[in-house]
Design an enzyme around this catalytic site. Structure first.
Site, PDB file in Angstrom:
ATOM      1  N   SER A   1      44.224  30.582  42.891  1.00 36.39           N
ATOM      2  CA  SER A   1      45.526  31.230  42.869  1.00 36.39           C
ATOM      3  C   SER A   1      45.368  32.699  42.527  1.00 36.39           C
ATOM      4  CB  SER A   1      46.433  30.576  41.826  1.00 36.39           C
ATOM      5  OG  SER A   1      45.957  30.824  40.511  1.00 36.39           O
ATOM      6  N   ASP A   2      46.282  33.523  43.026  1.00 29.55           N
ATOM      7  CA  ASP A   2      46.392  34.862  42.474  1.00 29.55           C
ATOM      8  C   ASP A   2      46.868  34.717  41.031  1.00 29.55           C
ATOM      9  OD1 ASP A   2      46.466  37.614  42.168  1.00 29.55           O
ATOM     10  OD2 ASP A   2      47.542  37.970  44.048  1.00 29.55           O
ATOM     11  N   TRP A   3      46.742  35.758  40.256  1.00 26.44           N
ATOM     12  CA  TRP A   3      46.995  35.670  38.818  1.00 26.44           C
ATOM     13  C   TRP A   3      48.483  35.436  38.531  1.00 26.44           C
ATOM     14  CZ3 TRP A   3      42.497  35.797  40.366  1.00 26.44           C
ATOM     15  CH2 TRP A   3      41.363  35.898  39.561  1.00 26.44           C
ATOM     16  N   GLN A   4      48.804  34.237  38.050  1.00 29.76           N
ATOM     17  CA  GLN A   4      50.175  33.753  37.805  1.00 29.76           C
ATOM     18  C   GLN A   4      50.930  33.433  39.086  1.00 29.76           C
ATOM     19  OE1 GLN A   4      51.838  35.438  33.613  1.00 29.76           O
ATOM     20  NE2 GLN A   4      51.806  36.933  35.273  1.00 29.76           N
ATOM     21  N   ALA A   5      50.210  33.158  40.166  1.00 26.80           N
ATOM     22  CA  ALA A   5      50.867  32.751  41.411  1.00 26.80           C
ATOM     23  C   ALA A   5      50.984  31.243  41.522  1.00 26.80           C
ATOM     24  CB  ALA A   5      50.100  33.296  42.621  1.00 26.80           C
TER      25      ALA A   5
END
Length: 870
Positions: A289-293
């Site tokens: 995941s992208d960061w906090q996605a």
């Protein structure tokens, strides 16, 4: 988020779609829909190029416990360890925490690293070898720092809108040029022993509304992130194209995006991850995941996500969708055992594919501080020790930086002013020629526009070890040549500027720029995306003023994409225009190399339009769906950049692929050789059943947090261990007792053999192997008819012939160095893929019966040679 709430996206729709806050707002339009695709495809140990890696991964993963597998898939939390992202370690088997670190143009947040040219500037070289060497150099530096996954390269955004903030991180809005950039960079990074990460998958084409919290901070009332609504044909023929090249190149990891696609978040969108990436393309690495996605736990796992980054639900919350919750989900059968094994296998196969030994060198830097000493666990302020060892990883990479930046500079206009040959008097004007008075790294993540623009802002940056400004480099050259040299390094000194450039014998060189970046930083009112396509800091007025005072005015542009030159490009006193992109640390030296003719310039990787409207698609600056997810419909389909100009029959100022040289070239003798390639055969049959590796205890007592003498608990750190043998209490979820079949979509836990897609490959990453059969070889003779050696960049375009096809599409290119009077042969191969269209009914690639033509020339609108394909 409870398990029940997390399931809203399992069918391919977001929470906003399932339970609209305002039914009236959604009734105005039929929202785009992303169909479900389950189960998540499991790895293929026989996949081409992955056999050895999977053999080693199986040996390793077979020894792992469930907790260790969960630890490998879950980040330790924002600031949990030294890198921008770390996953949990497997100390029992000798594997330290894997370090994930940005970025697309160098290692972010370290010292003694190289600041390379941006991807877009590298794309402007049109040089495969330079693309590879840049990737190799970045990979070597990452490895020297202890980085295991370098978060790049990028083909998302591709470049749908010229004002989009992060276009500069990628290579070009053309999918073929972008795909070559992706593939060569990946090969380089991974040959250095570091896993590359193709990002952001997919349709993440602007910064506005990419995250809810970010948007709210800017004053926008939205409850869900933007949805990029992309049809099936456009997805395949445009946005997926460079990512296919990434898979073919053997990339070890993908990063899913913040945005939604067709109203399902990218990081739990089963259509994107399960169907397109893992099933159709046969991707064998892992998806992070992208960061906090990541917005769900179980839903993301069964939809194909393999690694949670940075591991916590919200930065420094100490809570995770995975970690202990993933352990519980596997124990109670909600997440099938094969899925956690598949996650671990994919991660370790990517690890072994780049030929890394389990005994890794230590991480020798901290992203969180430049000091030698700091906290090994910064978010908890624990374990104060030496964290930065200031390892110099640069080697002689400055030479490569200078070469790429020079060859990626585009000579847009030249009325005989260039190359310079010991001019009598040079007058340099503009703050873009000077340095930032506070230092090149004074603005965090380069989040400002002070001095010369050599790198834009955001997570895709790196610290400058030094920055050679144009003013310093030009002055040094002037001293060497005996040239008189003066500069006015301001955009707001009209009196002084006029007095300087209006003197006799003056060659005025004006430096101007236009910046953009990532959406978490606002610069001069620009929220990542550019507000307009004009030059910053009154750059256009500066150019017009200098041109009115000096009959020999040369303009150098540093920018993140095209700017509008309409008001002054054809002024007869503007004798030359150069686009120097984002050149990196050797900025001044590289522009001197081009101005003085020591290096051949490149070609434009995008179109320069007369008006902003000419590009068609544009950034959405205001939400259009109440407080629900903004809906961005990609109604233009495959017609972006030069394809849009061709469709609308609009003349650009400078076309895609345009660029002048210091010599002249003649094109002749176009030849087409047809090959007897095998017929296309759709893939048939079924996969093997999902494999599992080892067994695990289902006794919750075995997963309680170990005693403090074995594992010391660290505040906010994400662990795979439980804090209670009561599963509802351990998960904090009142709905824990729900059985998997009560909320999971059909097939989500199915581990039986699955039918193969006809468009997929049989052990062939990238899709059906027949797509890469060579159908034609096209050649042409290129002669240097001038008096100096120069690089020519012949380009091959194809007309696919259909009524819904672009007029022309790029399909091949090369960069040839040719001596005066010498003739060199340009050769490009056309594969079945190059000549195919995506059939949305058949769900496969087909070569249509429309007549097809090939065109070879200097740019997309200067095509001297053409012929019908036999």
């Amino acid at each position: 988020m409870t398990l029940a709430a997390a399931l809203l996206c399992l069918a391919g729709v977001s929470a906003a779609t399932a339970f609209p806050r305002n039914e009236h707002q959604l009734s105005k339009r039929e929202l785009a829909y992303s169909p479900p695709s389950y189960p998540s495809p499991w790895m293929d140990p026989e996949a081409e190029g992955w056999q050895h890696a999977y053999a080693k991964a199986k040996e390793f993963v077979s020894q792992m416990t469930l907790a260790e597998k969960v630890n490998l898939t879950t980040g330790v939390g924002w600031g949990g360890e030294q890198c921008v992202g770390n996953v949990g370690s497997v100390p029992r088997l000798g594997l330290r925490s894997l370090c994930l670190q940005d970025g697309p143009l160098g290692v972010r947040g370290t010292d003694y690293n190289t600041a390379f040219p941006a991807g877009q500037t590298t794309g402007a070289t049109w040089d495969r070898h330079l693309m590879y060497l840049r990737g190799l150099a970045m990979g070597k530096e990452a490895r020297d720092k202890g980085v295991n996954v370098l978060l790049g390269p990028a083909a998302g955004p591709l470049g749908r809108m010229p004002a989009a903030g992060r276009n500069w991180e990628g290579f070009s809005p053309d999918p073929v040029l972008a795909g070559v950039g992706m593939a060569e960079t990946i090969k380089g990074i991974q040959n250095a022993g570091v896993i590359a990460c193709a990002k952001h998958f997919i349709g993440n084409e602007q910064e506005h509304f990419r995250q809810v919290g970010e948007s709210v901070n800017y004053g926008f009332d939205i409850s869900e992130t933007l949805s990029s609504n992309i049809d099936d044909k456009t997805m395949h023929e445009l946005y997926m194209w460079p990512f296919v090249d990434a898979v073919r190149a053997g990339v070890g990891s993908f990063m899913c995006a913040y945005t939604q696609v067709n109203n399902s978040y990218s990081c739990h969108n089963s259509q994107l991850m399960n169907h397109l990436l893992k099933n159709e393309l046969g991707f064998q690495g892992f998806i992070m995941s992208d960061w906090q996605a990541q917005h769900t736990g179980v839903a993301a796992a069964v939809a194909g996500l393999d690694m949670s980054m940075p591991g916590d639900t919200v930065f420094n919350s100490g809570r995770s969708f995975w970690g202990a919750n993933l352990t519980l989900a596997v124990l109670n059968g909600t997440v099938p055992a094969y899925r956690i094994d598949d996650m671990a296998m994919r991660i370790m196969a990517a690890f072994f594919k780049v030929n890394r030994d389990i005994n890794l060198d230590p991480i020798n830097f901290s992203f969180w501080t430049r000091d030698s000493y700091g906290y090994r666990h910064p978010s908890a302020n624990e374990d104060y020790e030496q964290v930065n060892f200031h390892v110099d990883a640069r080697r002689d990479h400055h030479r490569l930086v200078r070469d790429i930046a020079a060859k990626g500079t585009v000579l847009l206009k030249n009325e005989g002013a260039l190359p310079l040959k010991k001019p009598k008097f040079i007058a340099v004007v503009g703050e873009d020629a000077r340095g930032n008075p506070k230092g090149p790294n004074s603005c965090s993540d380069r989040g400002c526009n002070e001095g010369t623009l050599a790198m834009s802002w955001g997570s895709g940056t790196a610290n400058f070890p030094y920055l050679v400004t144009p003013d310093a480099a030009l002055q040094a050259q002037a001293v060497q040549d005996g040239t008189r040299y003066e500069s006015v390094l301001s955009n707001d000194a009209p009196g002084e500027t006029k007095a300087l450039v209006s003197q006799p014998n003056a060659t005025a060189i004006v430096f101007v720029n236009a910046n953009s970046g990532e959406g978490y930083i606002r610069v001069d009112g620009n929220i990542g995306d550019r507000n307009n396509l004009t030059l910053w800091r009154n750059g256009d007025e500066l150019v017009k003023n200098v041109a009115s005072w000096c009959p020999n005015t040369i303009v150098v542009i540093h920018s993140t994409g095209p700017v509008l030159l309409t008001e002054w490009y054809d002024n007869p006193n503007v004798t030359a225009i150069l686009w120097a992109g984002l050149p990196g640390q050797e900025s001044g030296n590289s522009i001197v190399d081009v101005l003085y003719g020591r290096t051949s310039p490149g070609r434009s990787p995008f179109t320069w339009g007369r008006t902003r409207e000419d590009y068609g698609a544009d950034v959405m600056y205001k939400p259009n769906n109440g407080n629900g997810a903004p809906q961005q419909d990609f109604t233009e389909g495959v017609f972006i950049d030069y394809r849009a100009f061709d469709k609308a029959d609009k003349a650009p100022i400078y076309e895609f692929g345009h660029g002048l040289s210091y010599t002249t070239f003649k094109y002749a003798n176009l030849q087409i050789q047809k090959h007897n390639a095998p017929a296309y055969e759709p893939t048939t049959g079924k996969t093997s059943p999902a494999p599992t590796f080892g067994s695990f205890s289902t006794n919750l007592d075995d997963y309680l947090f170990p005693s403090s003498d074995k594992v010391r608990p660290i505040t906010q750190y994400i662990y795979p261990y439980l804090n209670s043998t009561n599963p509802a209490e351990a998960s904090g979820d009142a709905h824990y007792g729900l059985a998997a079949e009560e909320f999971l979509p059909p097939g989500a836990t199915d581990n039986s053999p699955q039918p193969r897609l006809r468009s997929s490959g049989l052990h062939s990453p990238g899709g059906n192997a027949r797509l890469w059969d060579v159908l034609y070889t096209v050649t042409a003779d290129i002669t240097n008819t001038g008096s100096v050696v120069g690089d020519e960049i012949p380009q091959l375009y194809v007309s696919l012939g259909g009524p819904e096809d672009p007029k022309l599409v790029l399909r091949g290119f090369d960069r040839l160095t040719i001596e005066p009077g010498q003739t060199r042969r340009f050769e490009a191969q056309l594969t079945r893929r190059d000549l195919s269209n995506w059939d949305t009914v058949l769900q496969d690639w087909v070569v249509t019966e429309y007549p097809k033509e090939v065109h070879v020339g200097k740019s997309s609108r200067k095509l001297e040679l053409h012929a019908a394909l036999p």
